[in-house]
Design an enzyme around this catalytic site. Structure first.
Site, short mmCIF file in Angstrom:
data_model
loop_
_atom_site.label_atom_id
_atom_site.label_comp_id
_atom_site.label_asym_id
_atom_site.label_seq_id
_atom_site.Cartn_x
_atom_site.Cartn_y
_atom_site.Cartn_z
N HIS A 104 22.23 8.29 30.44
CA HIS A 104 21.38 8.14 31.62
C HIS A 104 20.75 9.48 31.98
CE1 HIS A 104 19.77 5.44 34.61
NE2 HIS A 104 19.81 6.43 35.47
N HIS A 145 18.74 -3.48 27.64
CA HIS A 145 19.27 -3.97 28.92
C HIS A 145 18.52 -5.24 29.28
CE1 HIS A 145 20.29 -2.95 33.42
NE2 HIS A 145 20.65 -4.19 33.07
N GLU A 157 23.29 -4.12 27.26
CA GLU A 157 23.62 -3.78 28.64
C GLU A 157 23.31 -4.97 29.54
OE1 GLU A 157 22.74 1.04 28.57
OE2 GLU A 157 21.28 -0.31 29.49
#
Length: 243
Positions: free
Chosen positions: A193, A45, A72
């Site tokens: 997640h 990310h 991400e």
């Protein structure tokens, strides 16, 4: 049963490095170890504040990964330009707030349809497969379909954080229903997640799930068991759940 794939998120290797401003531990090295241990892809990310993964990491990983990169990022002009320049195999569009410790919820695709559709179309035109990180909600899944996104990643944070077994079962049912609904629309379904060695199996057992993206739990286990074993053990749990 179909195969299930593991994307290992290495953000927190970069978090550890950046805590002291050193050159180690290097997420590039972590990616190499994770791939050897059975990771099917590497997830990173690149946040707007560069709190963990940096532009340097993205550049070198793109050149060295043997599997596939899942980048991400927030839906901003800067990030879209970076993705177009980097050309990862996958981009996952996520919501982002500077004050959050980690991504707190799914992207509101329905509420920002035009913006997200434009980003999806731009990335898709460049040959990048786009995933949208969303809650297991029919309105959001329909919006993802309207954007033309071939993938979604269902947010499993509410499942992972559930206070009781009953609450967790309710969240699992929502994810299962969302995965089934999306698959019926022709969308490939990922999830992630908050998944750990203790809660991953019921999610991995869902037949519609293509890939799980897991980072914090694996890096946490790696402190004690080593990264190779931590990745291999997670992959083994996922595969066993599909038997």
């Amino acid at each position: 049963m179909s195969s299930i794939y593991l994307g290992v998120n290495i953000d927190h290797v970069a978090t550890l490095r950046n805590a002291r401003g050193t050159k180690y531990p290097d997420p590039v090295h972590a990616a190499e170890v994770a791939e050897r241990a059975g990771a099917d892809g590497i997830t990173i990310h690149l946040r707007e504040d560069r709190r963990h993964i940096t532009d340097r990491d993205v550049r070198i990983l793109r050149e060295t990964l043997q599997t596939r990169m899942n980048l991400e990022m927030a839906v901003t002009d800067e990030m879209i330009e970076i993705a177009l320049k980097t050309q990862p195999e996958y981009v996952c569009l996520v919501p982002e707030k500077r004050e959050e410790l980690t991504t707190e919820g799914g992207l509101d695709v329905a509420g920002h349809l035009d913006k997200i559709k434009a980003a999806t179309e731009k990335l898709t035109a460049a040959g990048i497969k786009v995933s949208l990180f969303i809650d297991a909600d029919r309105e959001q899944i329909d919006a993802a379909k309207a954007c033309g996104a071939p993938f979604i990643e269902l947010h499993t944070g509410h499942y992972a954080d559930a206070a009781t077994e009953a609450d967790q079962l309710d969240e699992l049912k929502k994810i299962a229903a969302g995965a089934s609904y999306a698959a019926d629309l022709g969308i490939t379904v990922n999830a992630g997640h908050g998944l750990t060695y203790h809660n991953v199996a019921p999610i991995a057992a869902l037949p519609e799930i293509y890939e799980l993206n897991i980072g914090h739990a694996i890096i946490g286990r790696a402190v004690f068991d080593g990264l190779h074993k931590a990745v291999a053990d997670m992959k083994a749990i996922m595969v066993a759940a599909r038997q």
